[in-house]
Motif scaffolding. Structure first.
Motif, mmCIF file in Angstrom:
data_model
loop_
_atom_site.group_PDB
_atom_site.id
_atom_site.type_symbol
_atom_site.label_atom_id
_atom_site.label_comp_id
_atom_site.label_asym_id
_atom_site.label_seq_id
_atom_site.Cartn_x
_atom_site.Cartn_y
_atom_site.Cartn_z
ATOM 1 N N ILE A 1 -2.589 11.179 -7.220
ATOM 2 C CA ILE A 1 -3.224 9.733 -7.519
ATOM 3 C C ILE A 1 -4.417 9.365 -7.961
ATOM 4 N N THR A 2 -4.405 7.927 -8.198
ATOM 5 C CA THR A 2 -5.569 7.783 -8.747
ATOM 6 C C THR A 2 -5.950 6.918 -8.037
ATOM 7 N N CYS A 3 -7.417 6.691 -8.124
ATOM 8 C CA CYS A 3 -8.145 5.763 -6.836
ATOM 9 C C CYS A 3 -8.164 5.010 -7.746
ATOM 10 N N PRO A 4 -8.268 3.264 -7.571
ATOM 11 C CA PRO A 4 -8.341 2.668 -8.161
ATOM 12 C C PRO A 4 -9.424 1.553 -8.201
ATOM 13 N N HIS A 5 -10.482 2.162 -7.309
ATOM 14 C CA HIS A 5 -11.892 1.966 -7.706
ATOM 15 C C HIS A 5 -12.954 2.630 -8.515
ATOM 16 N N PRO B 1 4.074 12.915 2.386
ATOM 17 C CA PRO B 1 4.797 14.107 3.377
ATOM 18 C C PRO B 1 6.473 13.249 3.283
ATOM 19 N N VAL B 2 7.155 14.413 3.964
ATOM 20 C CA VAL B 2 8.650 14.458 3.946
ATOM 21 C C VAL B 2 8.888 13.162 4.177
ATOM 22 N N ASP B 3 8.217 12.549 5.416
ATOM 23 C CA ASP B 3 10.042 11.845 6.670
ATOM 24 C C ASP B 3 8.967 10.534 6.957
ATOM 25 N N ALA B 4 7.433 10.103 5.587
ATOM 26 C CA ALA B 4 6.934 9.123 6.553
ATOM 27 C C ALA B 4 5.681 8.679 4.643
ATOM 28 N N CYS B 5 5.544 7.263 5.211
ATOM 29 C CA CYS B 5 4.945 6.795 4.266
ATOM 30 C C CYS B 5 3.367 7.078 4.432
ATOM 31 N N GLN B 6 2.592 7.334 3.448
ATOM 32 C CA GLN B 6 1.712 7.039 3.647
ATOM 33 C C GLN B 6 0.738 5.433 3.413
ATOM 34 N N TYR B 7 0.112 5.354 4.341
ATOM 35 C CA TYR B 7 -0.304 4.183 3.481
ATOM 36 C C TYR B 7 -1.577 3.403 3.639
ATOM 37 N N PHE B 8 -2.839 3.987 4.274
ATOM 38 C CA PHE B 8 -4.072 4.438 4.045
ATOM 39 C C PHE B 8 -4.509 6.181 3.741
ATOM 40 N N TYR B 9 -5.038 5.776 2.141
ATOM 41 C CA TYR B 9 -6.054 6.560 2.023
ATOM 42 C C TYR B 9 -7.300 7.155 1.483
ATOM 43 N N ALA B 10 -7.651 7.928 1.529
ATOM 44 C CA ALA B 10 -9.271 8.166 1.491
ATOM 45 C C ALA B 10 -9.696 9.029 0.210
ATOM 46 N N CYS B 11 -10.306 8.247 -0.696
ATOM 47 C CA CYS B 11 -10.486 8.561 -1.919
ATOM 48 C C CYS B 11 -11.650 9.718 -1.597
ATOM 49 N N THR B 12 -11.694 11.207 -2.129
ATOM 50 C CA THR B 12 -13.284 11.475 -1.433
ATOM 51 C C THR B 12 -13.987 12.005 -2.457
ATOM 52 N N ASN B 13 -13.867 10.944 -3.522
ATOM 53 C CA ASN B 13 -14.734 10.653 -4.533
ATOM 54 C C ASN B 13 -16.071 9.778 -3.999
ATOM 55 N N CYS B 14 -15.464 8.368 -4.275
ATOM 56 C CA CYS B 14 -15.811 7.367 -3.815
ATOM 57 C C CYS B 14 -16.040 7.195 -1.852
ATOM 58 N N ASP C 1 4.634 -2.418 -2.507
ATOM 59 C CA ASP C 1 5.285 -0.980 -1.950
ATOM 60 C C ASP C 1 4.605 -0.946 -0.519
ATOM 61 N N CYS C 2 5.374 0.983 -0.848
ATOM 62 C CA CYS C 2 5.029 0.979 0.655
ATOM 63 C C CYS C 2 4.372 2.034 0.702
ATOM 64 N N CYS C 3 3.719 2.887 0.236
ATOM 65 C CA CYS C 3 2.947 4.381 0.117
ATOM 66 C C CYS C 3 1.472 3.807 -0.822
ATOM 67 N N VAL C 4 1.135 4.761 -0.774
ATOM 68 C CA VAL C 4 -0.620 5.005 -1.571
ATOM 69 C C VAL C 4 0.368 5.571 -3.098
ATOM 70 N N TYR C 5 1.373 6.428 -2.494
ATOM 71 C CA TYR C 5 2.093 7.036 -3.780
ATOM 72 C C TYR C 5 2.759 6.544 -4.774
ATOM 73 N N CYS C 6 3.338 5.207 -3.926
ATOM 74 C CA CYS C 6 3.962 4.579 -4.839
ATOM 75 C C CYS C 6 3.302 3.705 -5.983
ATOM 76 N N SER C 7 2.243 3.141 -4.759
ATOM 77 C CA SER C 7 1.298 2.188 -5.497
ATOM 78 C C SER C 7 0.325 3.165 -7.171
ATOM 79 N N TYR C 8 -0.548 4.365 -6.381
ATOM 80 C CA TYR C 8 -1.491 4.951 -7.547
ATOM 81 C C TYR C 8 -1.312 6.473 -7.696
ATOM 82 N N GLY C 9 0.096 6.800 -7.661
ATOM 83 C CA GLY C 9 0.676 7.931 -7.805
ATOM 84 C C GLY C 9 1.178 8.176 -8.728
ATOM 85 N N THR C 10 1.586 9.671 -9.072
ATOM 86 C CA THR C 10 1.943 9.810 -10.378
ATOM 87 C C THR C 10 3.702 9.694 -10.023
#
Length: 71
Positions: A11-15, A25-38, A48-57
């Motif tokens: 996952i790539t932080c857009p900020h 997660p196998v059975d759910a979408c992850q709507y929020f993700y806290a960047c460990t850097n910023c 998009d349904c989750c952060v992985y669909c928007s910012y993941g590979t």
């Protein structure tokens, strides 16, 4: 034939552009993700349904299985 579902996504932080490999997660979408850097909490792009669909590979597992993961 069994489908091969990929659970690892980088996952790539857009900020700040920081990248980190995460296990999705196998059975759910992850709507929020806290960047460990910023420390900014990101949300999916519109349509998009989750952060992985928007910012993941890799799209999230429900999308890989052609299933709807959101109500």
């Amino acid at each position: 034939m069994q489908e091969n579902i990929v659970l690892e996504s980088t996952i790539t932080c857009p900020h700040c552009g920081f990248q980190k490999e995460e296990t999705m997660p196998v059975d759910a979408c992850q709507y929020f993700y806290a960047c460990t850097n910023c420390k900014i909490t990101i949300k999916p792009k519109h349509g998009d349904c989750c952060v992985y669909c928007s910012y993941g590979t890799v799209k999230c597992p429900p999308i890989q299985m052609n299933k709807s993961c959101c109500a």
